[in-house]
Scaffold this motif. Structure first.
Motif, PDB file in Angstrom:
ATOM      1  N   ASP A 152     -39.574 -46.688  17.880  1.00 12.43           N
ATOM      2  CA  ASP A 152     -39.700 -48.146  17.950  1.00 12.43           C
ATOM      3  C   ASP A 152     -38.362 -48.855  17.767  1.00 12.43           C
ATOM      4  O   ASP A 152     -38.281 -49.900  17.108  1.00 12.43           O
ATOM      5  CB  ASP A 152     -40.713 -48.661  16.913  1.00 12.43           C
ATOM      6  CG  ASP A 152     -42.106 -48.107  17.147  1.00 12.43           C
ATOM      7  OD1 ASP A 152     -42.479 -47.924  18.319  1.00 12.43           O
ATOM      8  OD2 ASP A 152     -42.826 -47.850  16.162  1.00 12.43           O
ATOM      9  N   ASN A 153     -37.317 -48.284  18.345  1.00 15.41           N
ATOM     10  CA  ASN A 153     -36.018 -48.949  18.419  1.00 15.41           C
ATOM     11  C   ASN A 153     -35.677 -49.148  19.893  1.00 15.41           C
ATOM     12  O   ASN A 153     -36.028 -48.311  20.740  1.00 15.41           O
ATOM     13  CB  ASN A 153     -34.929 -48.117  17.740  1.00 15.41           C
ATOM     14  CG  ASN A 153     -34.924 -48.275  16.234  1.00 15.41           C
ATOM     15  OD1 ASN A 153     -34.455 -49.278  15.714  1.00 15.41           O
ATOM     16  ND2 ASN A 153     -35.466 -47.292  15.524  1.00 15.41           N
ATOM     17  N   PRO A 154     -34.994 -50.236  20.260  1.00 18.46           N
ATOM     18  CA  PRO A 154     -34.675 -50.502  21.677  1.00 18.46           C
ATOM     19  C   PRO A 154     -33.494 -49.666  22.164  1.00 18.46           C
ATOM     20  O   PRO A 154     -32.413 -50.185  22.453  1.00 18.46           O
ATOM     21  CB  PRO A 154     -34.358 -52.006  21.682  1.00 18.46           C
ATOM     22  CG  PRO A 154     -33.812 -52.277  20.319  1.00 18.46           C
ATOM     23  CD  PRO A 154     -34.562 -51.366  19.390  1.00 18.46           C
ATOM     24  N   LEU A 155     -33.676 -48.370  22.261  1.00 18.35           N
ATOM     25  CA  LEU A 155     -32.581 -47.469  22.598  1.00 18.35           C
ATOM     26  C   LEU A 155     -32.121 -47.664  24.038  1.00 18.35           C
ATOM     27  O   LEU A 155     -32.938 -47.817  24.954  1.00 18.35           O
ATOM     28  CB  LEU A 155     -33.018 -46.017  22.396  1.00 18.35           C
ATOM     29  CG  LEU A 155     -33.299 -45.576  20.953  1.00 18.35           C
ATOM     30  CD1 LEU A 155     -33.751 -44.124  20.937  1.00 18.35           C
ATOM     31  CD2 LEU A 155     -32.068 -45.773  20.090  1.00 18.35           C
ATOM     32  N   VAL A 156     -30.798 -47.641  24.220  1.00 20.98           N
ATOM     33  CA  VAL A 156     -30.195 -47.644  25.543  1.00 20.98           C
ATOM     34  C   VAL A 156     -29.869 -46.197  25.900  1.00 20.98           C
ATOM     35  O   VAL A 156     -29.053 -45.551  25.230  1.00 20.98           O
ATOM     36  CB  VAL A 156     -28.916 -48.509  25.571  1.00 20.98           C
ATOM     37  CG1 VAL A 156     -28.248 -48.415  26.932  1.00 20.98           C
ATOM     38  CG2 VAL A 156     -29.249 -49.954  25.236  1.00 20.98           C
ATOM     39  N   CYS A 157     -30.508 -45.678  26.916  1.00 18.26           N
ATOM     40  CA  CYS A 157     -30.312 -44.280  27.295  1.00 18.26           C
ATOM     41  C   CYS A 157     -29.199 -44.207  28.346  1.00 18.26           C
ATOM     42  O   CYS A 157     -29.405 -44.556  29.518  1.00 18.26           O
ATOM     43  CB  CYS A 157     -31.613 -43.693  27.829  1.00 18.26           C
ATOM     44  SG  CYS A 157     -32.891 -43.546  26.553  1.00 18.26           S
ATOM     45  N   SER A 158     -28.035 -43.788  27.915  1.00 21.80           N
ATOM     46  CA  SER A 158     -26.868 -43.652  28.783  1.00 21.80           C
ATOM     47  C   SER A 158     -26.115 -42.404  28.346  1.00 21.80           C
ATOM     48  O   SER A 158     -26.629 -41.584  27.571  1.00 21.80           O
ATOM     49  CB  SER A 158     -25.988 -44.899  28.685  1.00 21.80           C
ATOM     50  OG  SER A 158     -25.503 -45.047  27.365  1.00 21.80           O
TER      51      SER A 158
ATOM     52  N   ASP B  21     -41.447 -37.455  19.068  1.00 24.28           N
ATOM     53  CA  ASP B  21     -42.085 -37.559  20.376  1.00 24.28           C
ATOM     54  C   ASP B  21     -42.270 -39.003  20.815  1.00 24.28           C
ATOM     55  O   ASP B  21     -42.578 -39.257  21.979  1.00 24.28           O
ATOM     56  CB  ASP B  21     -43.442 -36.845  20.347  1.00 24.28           C
ATOM     57  CG  ASP B  21     -43.285 -35.340  20.158  1.00 24.28           C
ATOM     58  OD1 ASP B  21     -42.200 -34.825  20.470  1.00 24.28           O
ATOM     59  OD2 ASP B  21     -44.232 -34.699  19.684  1.00 24.28           O
ATOM     60  N   ASN B  22     -42.099 -39.947  19.887  1.00 21.75           N
ATOM     61  CA  ASN B  22     -42.272 -41.356  20.217  1.00 21.75           C
ATOM     62  C   ASN B  22     -40.942 -42.092  20.403  1.00 21.75           C
ATOM     63  O   ASN B  22     -40.943 -43.319  20.515  1.00 21.75           O
ATOM     64  CB  ASN B  22     -43.085 -42.057  19.124  1.00 21.75           C
ATOM     65  CG  ASN B  22     -44.506 -41.529  19.038  1.00 21.75           C
ATOM     66  OD1 ASN B  22     -45.105 -41.211  20.063  1.00 21.75           O
ATOM     67  ND2 ASN B  22     -45.034 -41.421  17.835  1.00 21.75           N
ATOM     68  N   VAL B  23     -39.841 -41.379  20.402  1.00 20.81           N
ATOM     69  CA  VAL B  23     -38.541 -42.007  20.630  1.00 20.81           C
ATOM     70  C   VAL B  23     -38.401 -42.259  22.123  1.00 20.81           C
ATOM     71  O   VAL B  23     -38.276 -41.329  22.923  1.00 20.81           O
ATOM     72  CB  VAL B  23     -37.392 -41.108  20.119  1.00 20.81           C
ATOM     73  CG1 VAL B  23     -36.051 -41.755  20.415  1.00 20.81           C
ATOM     74  CG2 VAL B  23     -37.542 -40.858  18.633  1.00 20.81           C
ATOM     75  N   ARG B  24     -38.420 -43.524  22.493  1.00 26.85           N
ATOM     76  CA  ARG B  24     -38.442 -43.904  23.897  1.00 26.85           C
ATOM     77  C   ARG B  24     -37.190 -44.693  24.272  1.00 26.85           C
ATOM     78  O   ARG B  24     -36.554 -45.311  23.420  1.00 26.85           O
ATOM     79  CB  ARG B  24     -39.686 -44.746  24.214  1.00 26.85           C
ATOM     80  CG  ARG B  24     -40.998 -44.015  23.970  1.00 26.85           C
ATOM     81  CD  ARG B  24     -42.189 -44.916  24.239  1.00 26.85           C
ATOM     82  NE  ARG B  24     -43.446 -44.240  23.992  1.00 26.85           N
ATOM     83  CZ  ARG B  24     -44.100 -43.514  24.905  1.00 26.85           C
ATOM     84  NH1 ARG B  24     -43.599 -43.422  26.142  1.00 26.85           N
ATOM     85  NH2 ARG B  24     -45.224 -42.908  24.614  1.00 26.85           N
ATOM     86  N   CYS B  25     -36.899 -44.678  25.569  1.00 29.56           N
ATOM     87  CA  CYS B  25     -35.783 -45.448  26.094  1.00 29.56           C
ATOM     88  C   CYS B  25     -36.257 -46.851  26.450  1.00 29.56           C
ATOM     89  O   CYS B  25     -37.321 -47.020  27.061  1.00 29.56           O
ATOM     90  CB  CYS B  25     -35.210 -44.766  27.341  1.00 29.56           C
ATOM     91  SG  CYS B  25     -34.523 -43.116  27.029  1.00 29.56           S
ATOM     92  N   GLU B  26     -35.464 -47.832  26.056  1.00 26.11           N
ATOM     93  CA  GLU B  26     -35.780 -49.222  26.386  1.00 26.11           C
ATOM     94  C   GLU B  26     -34.959 -49.715  27.570  1.00 26.11           C
ATOM     95  O   GLU B  26     -35.441 -50.521  28.366  1.00 26.11           O
ATOM     96  CB  GLU B  26     -35.510 -50.098  25.163  1.00 26.11           C
ATOM     97  CG  GLU B  26     -35.937 -51.539  25.311  1.00 26.11           C
ATOM     98  CD  GLU B  26     -37.445 -51.700  25.336  1.00 26.11           C
ATOM     99  OE1 GLU B  26     -37.926 -52.727  25.854  1.00 26.11           O
ATOM    100  OE2 GLU B  26     -38.154 -50.780  24.848  1.00 26.11           O
TER     101      GLU B  26
END
Length: 628
Positions: free
Chosen positions: A292-298, A319-324
């Motif tokens: 539930d953090n707004p991660l930038v996947c780069s 498993d819930n770490v998602r890319c925002e």
């Protein structure tokens, strides 16, 4: 639930063994019947949910075993200290005043102490200030609950009197700051709950909190964690920072937390996880929550992907770490993707071959910044002949390597691999090289037919598929080809492979010929230079001697200095008449003095010709006489 409005405890005297009395959720406003010992063994009393405003001073005075009293959800405007203190209830250990309209804790008048009270619950009241005198009557309290109040200010040293306090709950209040002076003296505190306040920054915690094990600062307005905020909390085991506005964490913020096992960073504003702050926790951390953090996947997230992949033992919540961001990968689970899906920039940006020699080359490379990089591995082999596939490992600070023991006039394939957690088999590279080389040795020893098949590319499958997959351009590797220079002599480094001593000497002389010729030329130039300088010096000396011989003789000069003739007193008296004259002639002149006996004569030759008495006709001297 009943509708009792008053209780006369004298009517309960027939229950001497009663231990628990529950009178909650009635409408009781008055209590009486405490003049006699009616309930001597009463242990627990529940008067919650009534309409009590006060308690009589002799409240259960004879119930010496009473330890737990629940007065929550009544109408107490202040704590009934006279009825509950040691004068009446000497063994009272637990007191609940939740839900009363309390505005303050301490009383102005002197009150009795509570020497055995261990737990005090004051929640959901109108309490807004905690003063430094509020808890002076409760020296034995170990658990203090002050949650869900309106506390917005705490005086310095407010808890100093609570030397035995182990749990302090200040959650769900209106605190914005909590300077370290507010928590001084709590040397035995183990649990501190500051959740659901409005704290914007964590001040450095006092050194007294060295036994603190659990710190809950969730649901506040924290934006960053400073370097020194937690440095004195060496015994901390659980840290909850979820539900804040955290964007950054100082790289050394968690370095002193050597006992930390649980860290919750959920529901913050992290676009990039604070890996530098998390890495010191690798050896002892057991649970990490980052969802539930707004991660930038780069490409900058690749290191997080590698780090989480290496620490799946902390798997809860991973498993819930998602890319925002970016939009292409929005909503995707980070660990279900490969790095190539969110980073298309190769790790090795450039590779170049420099200083190409017959038996060696210098390979250099440029890589992008990546803190997860452990080092580099250079793999190379010949494309023209069957040779061992060789490798060389370099540290992460290297950017070049020299490859020796090559063959002259031969094409080589050279690959530079970045080593990190993304290359899970990098520790097995050496074993793969050994296996491949054993297969190639078998090819070399099996006959010409098998060798020609390998040369034609028909036996590439004999190499390990894993090793071949490394020797190509990938996101973590880059390859290039180079041909070594031709050489007249054989490789001087091949003595171990059976070269003759004569060949080795010939090759060494060939490679060092330039150095030898240069030294010889330097010696010759030095000798010629010394010879020319010596000849010039001798010639100059001869010219100077010849000039001296050609110069004419100079005339002879006579100089008289300090020349005087002593005389007697009479002669000196005769000089008083002074010298009558001095004659300086150009030829044949003389000098006449009074009395014929000068007392003092000094002369200096200045070029005038004077004839001296007794001299011959040709004897002349240049003389100039002056008075001295």
């Amino acid at each position: 639930r009943n509708q009792l409005t008053g209780i006369d405890f004298y009517k309960l005297s027939g229950l001497p063994n009663l231990r628990t009395l529950d009178l909650h959720e009635n409408s009781i406003t008055t209590l009486g019947g405490f003049t006699v010992d009616t309930l001597p063994h009463l242990d627990t009393l529940d008067l919650s949910g009534n309409l009590l405003l006060a308690l009589p001073e002799n409240f259960f005075k004879h119930s010496v075993s009473l330890q737990r009293i629940d007065l929550s959800l009544n109408r107490f405007g202040r704590i009934p200290n006279l009825a509950l203190s040691e004068a009446s209830l000497a063994r009272l250990a637990w007191l609940n005043l939740t839900g009363n309209p309390l505005q303050r804790i301490s009383a102005d008048a002197d009150q009795q102490r509570f020497p055995h009270l261990r737990e005090l619950v004051i929640s959901r009241t109108n309490l807004s200030i905690v003063t430094s005198k509020d808890f002076e009557l409760y020296p034995a309290v170990q658990r203090l609950h002050l949650s869900h109040n309106r506390i917005n200010r705490i005086s310095p040293g407010a808890f100093v009197a609570l030397a035995s306090l182990q749990l302090l709950d200040l959650s769900a209040n209106e605190l914005e700051l909590l300077p370290k002076e507010r928590l001084q003296g709590l040397r035995l505190l183990e649990t501190l709950n500051l959740s659901t306040n409005s704290i914007r920054e964590l001040d450095e915690f006092a050194q007294d909190l060295q036994k603190l094990r659990v710190l809950d600062a969730s649901a506040n307005q924290l934006e960053r964690i400073n370097k020194n905020a937690l440095r004195h909390l060496g015994a901390l085991q659980e840290l909850y920072l979820n539900g804040n506005r955290l964007v950054t964490v100082a790289s050394d913020a968690f370095r002193t937390l050597r006992a930390l096992t649980t860290l919750d960073l959920r529901k913050n504003y992290f676009e990039y996880a604070p890996l530098r702050a998390l890495k010191p926790l690798e050896t002892h951390l057991q649970q990490l929550r980052l969802e539930d953090n707004p991660l930038v996947c780069s490409c900058d997230t690749q290191e997080l992907w590698e780090w989480l992949s290496d620490h799946r033992k902390w798997a809860r919540g991973y498993d819930n770490v998602r890319c925002e961001q970016p939009v292409e990968v929005q909503g995707k689970l980070l660990l279900t993707m490969e790095p190539q899906e969110f980073c298309d920039v190769p790790l090795i940006l450039k590779i170049a071959i420099q200083d190409i020699q017959p038996y060696s080359v210098l390979v250099s490379w440029q890589s992008r910044e990546h803190s997860g990089l452990h080092g580099y591995h250079i793999i190379y082999h010949s494309l023209d002949t069957v040779e061992d596939i060789r490798g060389k490992t370099m540290n992460r600070s290297s950017n070049s390597a020299k490859l020796n023991r090559l063959s002259s006039n031969t094409r080589y394939l050279i690959c530079v691999l970045g080593l990190g957690s993304w290359l899970t088999y990098h520790s097995d590279i050496n074993s793969l090289l050994n296996q491949s080389n054993q297969l190639q040795n078998q090819i070399l020893n099996s006959g010409s037919a098998l060798h020609s098949g390998y040369a034609a590319g028909e036996l590439d499958a004999s190499l390990s598929n894993t090793l071949l997959s490394l020797m190509m351009d990938t996101p973590t590797s880059r390859c290039t080809e180079v041909r070594t220079l031709d050489s007249i002599g054989p490789n001087p480094l091949a003595e171990a492979d059976g070269m003759s001593g004569r060949s080795i000497i010939h090759s060494i002389l060939t490679r060092r010929l330039g150095l030898i010729v240069g030294c010889c030329l330097g010696i010759v130039v030095f000798i010629v230079l010394i010879s020319v300088l010596g000849w010039l010096k001798i010639k100059k000396q001869r010219l100077e001697a010849a000039k001296r011989q050609q110069q004419p003789h100079q005339p002879e000069f006579i100089s008289y200095r300090h020349f005087s003739i002593p005389n007697d007193e009479h002669g000196r008296d005769g000089v008083a008449g002074a010298m009558s004259g001095a004659v300086v002639g150009g030829g044949g002149g003389g000098v006449a003095l009074l009395d014929g006996h000068p007392s003092f004569i000094s002369g200096a030759v200045l070029g005038t010709t004077t004839t001296m008495n007794g001299g011959g006709p040709d004897e002349h001297k240049k003389l100039f006489l002056t008075d001295s």
